[in-house]
Design an enzyme around this catalytic site. Sequence first.
Site, PDB file in Angstrom:
ATOM      1  N   PRO A  25       0.831  -1.213   0.000  1.00  0.00           N
ATOM      2  CA  PRO A  25       0.000   0.000   0.000  1.00  0.00           C
ATOM      3  C   PRO A  25       0.862   1.259   0.000  1.00  0.00           C
ATOM      4  O   PRO A  25       1.840   1.341   0.747  1.00  0.00           O
ATOM      5  CB  PRO A  25      -0.805  -0.115   1.304  1.00  0.00           C
ATOM      6  CG  PRO A  25      -0.196  -1.223   2.092  1.00  0.00           C
ATOM      7  CD  PRO A  25       0.624  -2.051   1.177  1.00  0.00           C
ATOM      8  N   GLY A 177      -3.347  -1.760  10.723  1.00  0.00           N
ATOM      9  CA  GLY A 177      -3.100  -1.727  12.169  1.00  0.00           C
ATOM     10  C   GLY A 177      -1.648  -1.426  12.481  1.00  0.00           C
ATOM     11  O   GLY A 177      -1.154  -1.767  13.559  1.00  0.00           O
ATOM     12  N   HIS A 179       2.186   1.123  11.781  1.00  0.00           N
ATOM     13  CA  HIS A 179       2.820   2.429  11.520  1.00  0.00           C
ATOM     14  C   HIS A 179       2.425   3.545  12.478  1.00  0.00           C
ATOM     15  O   HIS A 179       2.557   4.717  12.141  1.00  0.00           O
ATOM     16  CB  HIS A 179       2.548   2.873  10.063  1.00  0.00           C
ATOM     17  CG  HIS A 179       3.069   1.910   9.059  1.00  0.00           C
ATOM     18  ND1 HIS A 179       2.818   2.000   7.717  1.00  0.00           N
ATOM     19  CD2 HIS A 179       3.856   0.814   9.205  1.00  0.00           C
ATOM     20  CE1 HIS A 179       3.410   0.995   7.075  1.00  0.00           C
ATOM     21  NE2 HIS A 179       4.043   0.261   7.965  1.00  0.00           N
ATOM     22  N   TYR A 181      -0.544   4.489  13.466  1.00  0.00           N
ATOM     23  CA  TYR A 181      -1.851   5.118  13.236  1.00  0.00           C
ATOM     24  C   TYR A 181      -2.849   4.579  14.279  1.00  0.00           C
ATOM     25  O   TYR A 181      -2.477   3.815  15.165  1.00  0.00           O
ATOM     26  CB  TYR A 181      -2.297   4.891  11.791  1.00  0.00           C
ATOM     27  CG  TYR A 181      -1.367   5.564  10.805  1.00  0.00           C
ATOM     28  CD1 TYR A 181      -1.168   6.949  10.842  1.00  0.00           C
ATOM     29  CD2 TYR A 181      -0.643   4.831   9.869  1.00  0.00           C
ATOM     30  CE1 TYR A 181      -0.289   7.573   9.969  1.00  0.00           C
ATOM     31  CE2 TYR A 181       0.246   5.460   8.986  1.00  0.00           C
ATOM     32  CZ  TYR A 181       0.421   6.823   9.043  1.00  0.00           C
ATOM     33  OH  TYR A 181       1.303   7.450   8.199  1.00  0.00           O
TER      34      TYR A 181
HETATM   35  C1  LIG Z   1       5.310   6.620  -1.060  1.00  0.00           C
HETATM   36  C2  LIG Z   1       4.981   5.648   0.020  1.00  0.00           C
HETATM   37  C3  LIG Z   1       3.692   5.642   0.579  1.00  0.00           C
HETATM   38  C4  LIG Z   1       3.346   4.712   1.560  1.00  0.00           C
HETATM   39  N1  LIG Z   1       2.049   4.670   2.013  1.00  0.00           N
HETATM   40  C5  LIG Z   1       1.652   3.633   2.807  1.00  0.00           C
HETATM   41  C6  LIG Z   1       0.278   3.426   3.093  1.00  0.00           C
HETATM   42  O1  LIG Z   1      -0.611   4.146   2.638  1.00  0.00           O
HETATM   43  N2  LIG Z   1      -0.043   2.366   3.889  1.00  0.00           N
HETATM   44  C7  LIG Z   1       0.897   1.522   4.398  1.00  0.00           C
HETATM   45  O2  LIG Z   1       0.548   0.569   5.110  1.00  0.00           O
HETATM   46  N3  LIG Z   1       2.210   1.693   4.122  1.00  0.00           N
HETATM   47  C8  LIG Z   1       2.605   2.696   3.333  1.00  0.00           C
HETATM   48  N4  LIG Z   1       3.926   2.822   2.984  1.00  0.00           N
HETATM   49  C9  LIG Z   1       4.912   1.843   3.515  1.00  0.00           C
HETATM   50  C10 LIG Z   1       5.130   0.711   2.525  1.00  0.00           C
HETATM   51  O3  LIG Z   1       3.936  -0.017   2.282  1.00  0.00           O
HETATM   52  C11 LIG Z   1       6.232  -0.277   3.016  1.00  0.00           C
HETATM   53  O4  LIG Z   1       5.806  -0.833   4.225  1.00  0.00           O
HETATM   54  C12 LIG Z   1       7.587   0.408   3.226  1.00  0.00           C
HETATM   55  O5  LIG Z   1       7.851   1.396   2.244  1.00  0.00           O
HETATM   56  C13 LIG Z   1       8.744  -0.610   3.190  1.00  0.00           C
HETATM   57  O6  LIG Z   1       8.790  -1.288   1.944  1.00  0.00           O
HETATM   58  P1  LIG Z   1       9.900  -0.946   0.817  1.00  0.00           P
HETATM   59  O7  LIG Z   1      11.254  -1.133   1.450  1.00  0.00           O
HETATM   60  O8  LIG Z   1       9.634  -1.915  -0.294  1.00  0.00           O
HETATM   61  O9  LIG Z   1       9.706   0.476   0.394  1.00  0.00           O
HETATM   62  C14 LIG Z   1       4.312   3.781   2.030  1.00  0.00           C
HETATM   63  C15 LIG Z   1       5.608   3.812   1.487  1.00  0.00           C
HETATM   64  C16 LIG Z   1       5.938   4.714   0.489  1.00  0.00           C
HETATM   65  C17 LIG Z   1       7.327   4.676  -0.090  1.00  0.00           C
END
Ligand SMILES: Cc1cc2nc3c(=O)[nH]c(=O)nc-3n(C[C@H](O)[C@H](O)[C@H](O)COP(=O)(O)O)c2cc1C
Length: 356
Positions: A25, A177, A179, A181
């Site tokens: 997400p 659930g 991060h 929030y």
């Molecule tokens: C641009 C961006 C927006 C994100 N928005 C959400 C979100 O809406 N909901 C969520 O659960 N995590 C969000 N995340 C966290 C990611 O889902 C993921 O947990 C985190 O980036 C680690 O994965 P990665 O190393 O592949 O980036 C976001 C991450 C990025 C980079």
Amino acid sequence: MNSVSLFSPFQLKNFTLKNRIGVAPMTRMSSIRDSVPRKDVLDFLVRRAENNAAIVFTEAIVTDYESAQGYPGQARMTTQRQIETWQPVVQAIQQHGSIAIMQMFHCGRMAWPEVNPANRSIGPSPLTPEQDNPLTGKPYPVPDEMSLFDIKHVINGFVETARGAVAAGFDGIEIHGAHGYLISQYLSSYSNQRTDSYGGSVENRYRFAHEIIQAVRLAVPEGRLLTFRISDWGVADPEVSLYGSKEEYQQIVRLLSREPIDALSVSTYDFTQKAFGTEQNMARITREVSDLPIMICGRIFDRASAEAALNDADIVLSAKSILLNPDWVEDVRAGKSLRLRKSEEANIAYTETPLP
Ligand SMILES: Cc1cc2nc3c(=O)[nH]c(=O)nc-3n(C[C@H](O)[C@H](O)[C@H](O)COP(=O)(O)O)c2cc1C
């Protein structure tokens, strides 16, 4: 190494996933009018399905018009217009043989009240994160301690939003659930200092999540998925461990595993990182006490890291790598040399520049 399984099918309840890779997400803050994302942001999701991501998660959809929104330009799923905007997107994802899951959240004390129509910030207790809101450069406002009326109202927002997702045709719904929030604010004693039945013991702090899951499940038909996302970190005060110990985290995972949910999504910055002073990573610590399918993310950027992540999980999710490379899934399949992406590179997610 787990080289066989990354591109082999996975049975997630009644859905046969074509591989073990999903789009994590990602909030994009593009919904300026009517709480619906810009067209290129919706197309972005379809493009990832076209490139064979087996699961496509939406950005975090906010659950009500009062206090749920945490960032400007977030989307909702409760009006007919919002539902009709998402219907063709979901259909296009499905036509590519992928499944679409809507993630929904309430930001709780992470609110920036100006972005909420009712100008309100709520939380389990009147406590703010230590750090300032990076987007406003100001301290987070002290949230109102939620009353029992607020609790029921928020649960209803999750249910209404889940109903919207069902009407839009989503294959699944995820309750956010993680991060730091609202739901994790209840789960963690860092933000929950209530003295009523929603605070104190782990069971009490878990009550809010339990009531949301139970209420949402009634709105989600049996043939659709319900997943839950969890993390030990929050986007504000990221150095704080929300659960403090492996025992407490596992207690919560055990409680979640008794719920009518179909998978747990474990969010980390780095899936290899050892957690709670142990020699185990978060996925392994989760798996030790749960039979639920597990999704993992955090610095999965190429075939080797994706395969390694599958040693302790069933599905890998990518955020930054898949955000910045529309061909990421097929590049991983081909074993291309890919590089780890930096957080700053992902800031393009929030600009008006369309991503391929
Ligand atoms: C641009 C961006 C927006 C994100 N928005 C959400 C979100 O809406 N909901 C969520 O659960 N995590 C969000 N995340 C966290 C990611 O889902 C993921 O947990 C985190 O980036 C680690 O994965 P990665 O190393 O592949 O980036 C976001 C991450 C990025 C980079």
